[in-house]
Design a protein around this motif. Structure first.
Motif, PDB file in Angstrom:
ATOM      1  N   MET A   1       0.805  -1.230   0.000  1.00  0.00           N
ATOM      2  CA  MET A   1       0.000   0.000   0.000  1.00  0.00           C
ATOM      3  C   MET A   1       0.836   1.276   0.000  1.00  0.00           C
ATOM      4  SD  MET A   1      -3.270  -1.021   2.422  1.00  0.00           S
ATOM      5  CE  MET A   1      -2.382  -1.352   3.945  1.00  0.00           C
ATOM      6  N   THR A   2       2.158   1.132  -0.083  1.00  0.00           N
ATOM      7  CA  THR A   2       3.016   2.317  -0.084  1.00  0.00           C
ATOM      8  C   THR A   2       3.754   2.489  -1.407  1.00  0.00           C
ATOM      9  OG1 THR A   2       5.061   1.251   0.675  1.00  0.00           O
ATOM     10  CG2 THR A   2       3.490   1.941   2.386  1.00  0.00           C
ATOM     11  N   ALA A   3       4.233   3.701  -1.615  1.00  0.00           N
ATOM     12  CA  ALA A   3       5.281   3.974  -2.597  1.00  0.00           C
ATOM     13  C   ALA A   3       6.471   4.476  -1.797  1.00  0.00           C
ATOM     14  CB  ALA A   3       4.832   5.016  -3.612  1.00  0.00           C
ATOM     15  N   ARG A   4       7.664   4.265  -2.305  1.00  0.00           N
ATOM     16  CA  ARG A   4       8.865   4.669  -1.569  1.00  0.00           C
ATOM     17  C   ARG A   4       9.854   5.349  -2.495  1.00  0.00           C
ATOM     18  NH1 ARG A   4       9.186   0.929   3.543  1.00  0.00           N
ATOM     19  NH2 ARG A   4       7.087   0.045   3.438  1.00  0.00           N
ATOM     20  N   LEU A   5      10.603   6.288  -1.922  1.00  0.00           N
ATOM     21  CA  LEU A   5      11.662   6.992  -2.623  1.00  0.00           C
ATOM     22  C   LEU A   5      12.995   6.506  -2.086  1.00  0.00           C
ATOM     23  CD1 LEU A   5      12.486   9.404  -4.572  1.00  0.00           C
ATOM     24  CD2 LEU A   5      12.487  10.832  -2.500  1.00  0.00           C
ATOM     25  N   TRP A   6      13.888   6.111  -2.992  1.00  0.00           N
ATOM     26  CA  TRP A   6      15.183   5.551  -2.610  1.00  0.00           C
ATOM     27  C   TRP A   6      16.310   6.403  -3.165  1.00  0.00           C
ATOM     28  CZ3 TRP A   6      14.679   0.837   0.083  1.00  0.00           C
ATOM     29  CH2 TRP A   6      13.424   0.224  -0.021  1.00  0.00           C
ATOM     30  N   SER A   7      17.354   6.573  -2.371  1.00  0.00           N
ATOM     31  CA  SER A   7      18.582   7.206  -2.842  1.00  0.00           C
ATOM     32  C   SER A   7      19.440   6.135  -3.495  1.00  0.00           C
ATOM     33  CB  SER A   7      19.334   7.833  -1.666  1.00  0.00           C
ATOM     34  OG  SER A   7      20.682   8.065  -2.023  1.00  0.00           O
ATOM     35  N   MET A   8      19.803   6.342  -4.753  1.00  0.00           N
ATOM     36  CA  MET A   8      20.631   5.353  -5.439  1.00  0.00           C
ATOM     37  C   MET A   8      22.054   5.285  -4.870  1.00  0.00           C
ATOM     38  SD  MET A   8      19.238   3.413  -7.701  1.00  0.00           S
ATOM     39  CE  MET A   8      18.123   3.223  -6.344  1.00  0.00           C
ATOM     40  N   PRO A   9      22.727   6.428  -4.608  1.00  0.00           N
ATOM     41  CA  PRO A   9      24.083   6.330  -4.059  1.00  0.00           C
ATOM     42  C   PRO A   9      24.123   5.594  -2.720  1.00  0.00           C
ATOM     43  CG  PRO A   9      23.668   8.553  -4.857  1.00  0.00           C
ATOM     44  CD  PRO A   9      22.359   7.834  -4.897  1.00  0.00           C
ATOM     45  N   ALA A  10      23.119   5.830  -1.885  1.00  0.00           N
ATOM     46  CA  ALA A  10      23.112   5.213  -0.545  1.00  0.00           C
ATOM     47  C   ALA A  10      22.451   3.838  -0.551  1.00  0.00           C
ATOM     48  CB  ALA A  10      22.394   6.129   0.443  1.00  0.00           C
ATOM     49  N   GLY A  11      21.574   3.598  -1.529  1.00  0.00           N
ATOM     50  CA  GLY A  11      20.819   2.347  -1.536  1.00  0.00           C
ATOM     51  C   GLY A  11      19.826   2.276  -0.397  1.00  0.00           C
ATOM     52  N   LYS A  12      19.378   3.444   0.067  1.00  0.00           N
ATOM     53  CA  LYS A  12      18.494   3.520   1.244  1.00  0.00           C
ATOM     54  C   LYS A  12      17.190   4.225   0.894  1.00  0.00           C
ATOM     55  CE  LYS A  12      21.567   1.988   4.326  1.00  0.00           C
ATOM     56  NZ  LYS A  12      21.728   0.559   4.414  1.00  0.00           N
TER      57      LYS A  12
ATOM     58  N   LYS B   1      -5.218   0.065  -0.450  1.00  0.00           N
ATOM     59  CA  LYS B   1      -4.995  -1.269  -1.033  1.00  0.00           C
ATOM     60  C   LYS B   1      -3.665  -1.215  -1.785  1.00  0.00           C
ATOM     61  CE  LYS B   1      -9.762  -2.871  -1.417  1.00  0.00           C
ATOM     62  NZ  LYS B   1     -10.838  -3.336  -2.318  1.00  0.00           N
ATOM     63  N   ALA B   2      -3.339  -2.293  -2.467  1.00  0.00           N
ATOM     64  CA  ALA B   2      -2.057  -2.391  -3.177  1.00  0.00           C
ATOM     65  C   ALA B   2      -1.809  -1.205  -4.083  1.00  0.00           C
ATOM     66  CB  ALA B   2      -2.032  -3.686  -4.001  1.00  0.00           C
ATOM     67  N   THR B   3      -0.605  -0.636  -3.986  1.00  0.00           N
ATOM     68  CA  THR B   3      -0.158   0.425  -4.904  1.00  0.00           C
ATOM     69  C   THR B   3       0.580  -0.274  -6.037  1.00  0.00           C
ATOM     70  OG1 THR B   3       0.118   1.893  -3.003  1.00  0.00           O
ATOM     71  CG2 THR B   3       1.123   2.589  -5.061  1.00  0.00           C
ATOM     72  N   VAL B   4       0.024  -0.168  -7.250  1.00  0.00           N
ATOM     73  CA  VAL B   4       0.513  -1.022  -8.347  1.00  0.00           C
ATOM     74  C   VAL B   4       1.299  -0.284  -9.431  1.00  0.00           C
ATOM     75  CG1 VAL B   4      -1.162  -2.863  -8.005  1.00  0.00           C
ATOM     76  CG2 VAL B   4      -1.740  -0.919  -9.468  1.00  0.00           C
TER      77      VAL B   4
END
Length: 305
Positions: free
Chosen positions: A275-286, A296-299
């Motif tokens: 049910m979430t979306a997430r933002l990731w830093s590519m250099p940190a991998g976090k 409900k599911a975020t597709v």
């Protein structure tokens, strides 16, 4: 309504499309979508419109408006629309559907302008950077190149018989294409320009990326990384120079359905059944931000920064 400089949108099985402030995680606009679930979102190159690929129609929403109504509806598919995208100038849109067709729509005119028969349910379609070829992948494992000038299929590949091609991605300079399937495998080809100006595929690599389904594969804008989103709850980041595993993005609690890079390749947005979306830093991998609000599911997700 003044739009943020970064457009980030997600869609869910809860029948809503949400727009988010990328930095704060605040949802600033929700579009109720009772007709159907949304399979894919794409933002036009000029950031003016958001396309929602649904069942069996495509709807175009004004990014800069608060209106819940679409500015245009595109009908003629007869089943789930699984792929949607735009030509680089935003003059036309392409789509692929479980009805077995790939279609082209002129955004300045009503109706569908071209239709290509793939017969089997189409799961994924990408536009070659040359803007004259579409590449589709289907449920039976076929990859087809559609020459938009000749209006014909110019090439056909079957990397793994009866194994659905779930996602395709083409490198920004048009030199590489990757196909991901339901068995967690990525097939990589180098793209060559043939004598008849049509694209030829030279096998380059076979990557066993996940044990579960790969739901989305995506090459980064800087032509450096391949992201693979999977039913195993992870997104893996591979260096395209040798396809060495660089990072594993962990945090989602369920299947990861979609992912999209920022224009500089420094960030990745993901959408998941948790049910979430997430933002990731590519250099940190976090993970640097979680977008919560869907029930409900975020597709699917779309980003234009």
């Amino acid at each position: 309504m003044s739009q943020p400089s970064v457009i980030l949108a997600t869609a869910s099985y809860d029948h809503t499309i949400r727009f988010w402030e990328a930095e704060t995680g605040r949802c600033y606009r929700t579009i109720q979508y009772p007709d159907s679930h949304v399979n894919r979102l794409e933002i036009t190159p000029d950031k003016r419109y958001l396309a929602a690929a649904c069942n069996p129609h495509i709807r175009l929403f004004d990014v800069n408006s608060n209106s819940p109504q679409p500015v245009m509806t595109y009908d003629s598919h007869t089943n789930n629309v699984m792929a949607v995208g735009f030509q680089c100038d935003g003059k036309w849109m392409y789509s692929g559907s479980e009805d077995g067709t790939v279609k082209i729509w002129d955004l300045r005119a009503p109706g569908c302008q071209k239709e290509y028969e793939s017969i089997t349910a189409v799961n994924t379609v990408v536009l070659h950077p040359n803007q004259t070829e579409l590449i589709s992948g289907d449920q039976n494992g076929n990859i087809r190149v559609w020459d938009l000038r000749a209006d014909s299929c110019s090439c056909e590949l079957v990397p793994e018989v009866d194994t659905a091609v779930r996602s395709l991605t083409v490198m920004w300079d048009g030199t590489m294409v990757v196909a991901a399937n339901n068995r967690g495998t990525c097939y990589v080809w180098r793209l060559l320009r043939g004598k008849q100006t049509m694209t030829e595929f030279e096998p380059l690599h076979k990557l066993q990326a996940h044990n579960g389904h790969i739901l989305k594969c995506l090459l980064s804008p800087a032509n450096k990384y391949l992201a693979t989103a999977s039913s195993d709850k992870t997104v893996k980041i591979w260096n395209v120079d040798g396809f060495k595993l660089e990072k594993v993005l962990t945090g989602h609690q369920r299947w990861v359905w979609d992912c999209v890079f920022s224009v500089d390749g420094e960030f990745l947005v993901t959408a998941s059944s948790d049910m979430t979306a997430r933002l990731w830093s590519m250099p940190a991998g976090k993970e640097v931000k979680v977008y919560q609000g869907h029930h409900k599911a975020t597709v699917c997700c779309a980003l234009h920064d």
